[in-house]
Design an enzyme around this catalytic site. Structure first.
Site, PDB file in Angstrom:
ATOM      1  N   GLU A 120      30.070  13.265   5.998  1.00  0.00           N
ATOM      2  CA  GLU A 120      29.364  11.933   5.420  1.00  0.00           C
ATOM      3  C   GLU A 120      29.616  11.999   3.658  1.00  0.00           C
ATOM      4  O   GLU A 120      29.421  10.992   3.274  1.00  0.00           O
ATOM      5  CB  GLU A 120      27.870  11.863   5.911  1.00  0.00           C
ATOM      6  CG  GLU A 120      26.985  12.725   5.128  1.00  0.00           C
ATOM      7  CD  GLU A 120      27.152  14.190   5.811  1.00  0.00           C
ATOM      8  OE1 GLU A 120      26.302  14.960   5.393  1.00  0.00           O
ATOM      9  OE2 GLU A 120      27.988  14.456   6.529  1.00  0.00           O
ATOM     10  N   CYS A 172      26.195  20.112  10.340  1.00  0.00           N
ATOM     11  CA  CYS A 172      25.576  21.394   9.703  1.00  0.00           C
ATOM     12  C   CYS A 172      24.257  21.711  10.327  1.00  0.00           C
ATOM     13  O   CYS A 172      24.203  22.182  11.558  1.00  0.00           O
ATOM     14  CB  CYS A 172      25.381  21.023   8.246  1.00  0.00           C
ATOM     15  SG  CYS A 172      25.045  22.573   7.221  1.00  0.00           S
ATOM     16  N   HIS A 223      30.077  18.672   6.258  1.00  0.00           N
ATOM     17  CA  HIS A 223      29.406  17.398   6.047  1.00  0.00           C
ATOM     18  C   HIS A 223      30.422  16.097   5.921  1.00  0.00           C
ATOM     19  O   HIS A 223      30.771  15.850   4.716  1.00  0.00           O
ATOM     20  CB  HIS A 223      28.608  17.429   4.573  1.00  0.00           C
ATOM     21  CG  HIS A 223      27.255  18.303   4.967  1.00  0.00           C
ATOM     22  ND1 HIS A 223      26.132  17.978   5.291  1.00  0.00           N
ATOM     23  CD2 HIS A 223      27.125  19.655   4.791  1.00  0.00           C
ATOM     24  CE1 HIS A 223      25.288  18.568   5.332  1.00  0.00           C
ATOM     25  NE2 HIS A 223      25.849  19.841   5.128  1.00  0.00           N
TER      26      HIS A 223
END
Length: 193
Positions: free
Chosen positions: A171, A79, A169
């Protein structure tokens, strides 16, 4: 294997937890001296790219970090991290590291309400979950930048040398595929350097 995670702003803790679960040792990069700690890969997390860029310069971290990327250190940029790597932003005059030959559009899906989740094919990795939050996308790739994934006709993941640039994202999802691929590139880099 040690991974440096930019930790001046943004979603760095989730990357750290995921990488540690996969067996990597992580150090949080918060000040200039942290860059001397000897690490083999770099994570540029999501967050606010303008703030991150400003803090990197104020903390005298910008140039030494850019040099590490330029000599081939593997990078996982998500991002805002993708925005930091891009050599051109179509809707912003700033360029930060400029180490990835791509044109990126900031906030391409609109503000927070434009956030969404999907599962899509990623080249060489199969289907992976993708969470987009105020996300950019890649409008154009120059020579050497390999498209890894598209969503609805927009490029959302690229690889250039050992730099992974993602508009989403990874994660924030349970799936470890992308972080595992990143760690594999770090292992290869360690052997070569």
């Amino acid at each position: 294997m040690k991974i440096g995670i930019l930790a001046v702003q943004g979603a760095f803790a989730e990357h750290k937890a995921k990488l540690e679960k996969l067996g990597a040792q992580c150090i949080e990069l918060r000040k200039r001296e942290d860059l001397d700690g000897g690490f083999d890969g770099l994570v540029l997390p999501g967050g606010e790219s303008t703030v991150q860029g400003k803090l990197l310069r104020e903390l005298d971290m910008f140039q030494p970090m850019k040099e590490k990327i330029e000599v081939g250190m593997p990078v996982l940029a998500t991002c805002a991290g993708l925005i930091l790597l891009a050599d051109h932003l179509s809707n912003d005059e700033h360029v930060y590291f400029g180490t990835m030959p791509v044109t990126v559009k900031r906030n391409a899906y609109g503000r927070q309400l434009g956030s969404f989740h999907t599962i899509q094919e990623m080249k060489g990795m199969g289907e992976v979950p993708m969470t987009f939050i105020r996300a950019p996308y890649i409008e154009k790739c120059e020579e050497g930048a390999e498209v890894l994934a598209e969503v609805e006709g927009n490029i959302v993941a690229v690889k250039y040398k050992e730099q992974y640039g993602l508009a989403f994202h990874p994660e924030l999802d349970e799936d470890d595929t992308i972080h595992s691929a990143f760690l594999e590139s770090v292992k290869k880099y360690k052997v070569l350097k």
